[in-house]
Enzyme design. Structure first.
Site, PDB file in Angstrom:
ATOM      1  N   HIS A   9     -58.077  19.350  83.686  1.00  0.00           N
ATOM      2  CA  HIS A   9     -57.155  20.268  84.366  1.00  0.00           C
ATOM      3  C   HIS A   9     -57.590  21.719  84.198  1.00  0.00           C
ATOM      4  O   HIS A   9     -58.361  22.064  83.300  1.00  0.00           O
ATOM      5  CB  HIS A   9     -55.734  20.075  83.836  1.00  0.00           C
ATOM      6  CG  HIS A   9     -55.585  20.426  82.382  1.00  0.00           C
ATOM      7  ND1 HIS A   9     -55.546  21.714  81.915  1.00  0.00           N
ATOM      8  CD2 HIS A   9     -55.484  19.629  81.288  1.00  0.00           C
ATOM      9  CE1 HIS A   9     -55.417  21.721  80.612  1.00  0.00           C
ATOM     10  NE2 HIS A   9     -55.381  20.455  80.197  1.00  0.00           N
ATOM     11  N   GLU A  79     -52.626  13.693  76.892  1.00  0.00           N
ATOM     12  CA  GLU A  79     -53.527  14.294  75.911  1.00  0.00           C
ATOM     13  C   GLU A  79     -53.226  13.731  74.524  1.00  0.00           C
ATOM     14  O   GLU A  79     -52.159  13.141  74.286  1.00  0.00           O
ATOM     15  CB  GLU A  79     -53.372  15.828  75.925  1.00  0.00           C
ATOM     16  CG  GLU A  79     -54.207  16.599  74.918  1.00  0.00           C
ATOM     17  CD  GLU A  79     -55.716  16.419  75.040  1.00  0.00           C
ATOM     18  OE1 GLU A  79     -56.189  15.279  74.845  1.00  0.00           O
ATOM     19  OE2 GLU A  79     -56.418  17.411  75.284  1.00  0.00           O
TER      20      GLU A  79
END
Length: 197
Positions: A9, A79
């Site tokens: 990202h 994550e």
């Protein structure tokens, strides 16, 4: 066999200042938005067989801004859960633990929303994701694109290559970049790393 394309990202405020950003759902910065938009030429004209994203908005927004439509959120792509180190920088951690490494020392438990994970636990999530992705790659109907996070994608890369999860430490990954995992003579390889279109 098709390629597994990894997208980290775009920049967030926390990634810009080195804060461990696991499950905290922070948005892209203006630069992060630009990074995500800059990825669109890479995907223009491509027809991935599958696009998966982490459920966190920084990954979902990156996929959308890069022109990746039809993305499916996958909870295994979150994550690394940094536990008690969520929101803290490595420099701050090393004030009390000078030789600390995420890869070998792990994280202390945090609050109920951030219990923390070991490298092996992140590796188990990566293995589950790879097991679901493998049949799509073998069908050779198009690449699979995964839009997720730095440490998770590094562990996923290690597992794809047949390495232990902690070997993810070898694969530095910048925000707003595209990497590709492929095969050569039937063996897993890195075909491209940290590229920006």
């Amino acid at each position: 066999m098709s390629d597994l394309v990894l997208v980290r990202h775009g920049e967030t405020e926390w990634s810009a200042n080195g804060r461990h950003t696991g499950r905290t759902d922070v948005p892209l910065t203006a630069r992060g938005v630009e990074e995500a938009i800059s990825l669109a030429p890479y995907f223009r004209g491509r027809r991935p067989a599958l696009v998966l994203t982490s459920p966190l908005r920084r990954a979902v927004a990156t996929a959308e801004l890069a022109g990746l439509t039809g993305a499916v959120p996958d909870p295994d792509l979150y994550e690394w859960d940094y536990g008690g180190y969520e929101g803290i920088t490595t420099a701050e951690i090393r004030r009390s633990a000078p030789d600390w490494s995420l890869w070998t020392d792990g994280v202390p438990p945090g609050d109920p929303a951030h219990p923390g994970e070991s490298a092996a636990q992140v590796g188990a999530r990566a293995d589950r994701a790879l097991a679901r992705i493998a049949p799509v790659l073998r069908a050779d109907d198009g690449d699979v694109v995964v839009v997720a996070h730095g440490h998770f994608l590094r562990v996923l890369t290690a597992r794809y290559l047949g390495l232990e999860p902690a070997a993810g430490r070898l694969f530095l990954l910048r925000t707003g970049t595209v990497s590709a995992l492929s095969t050569e003579h039937g063996l897993p390889v890195i075909a491209g790393w940290n590229t920006r279109p």
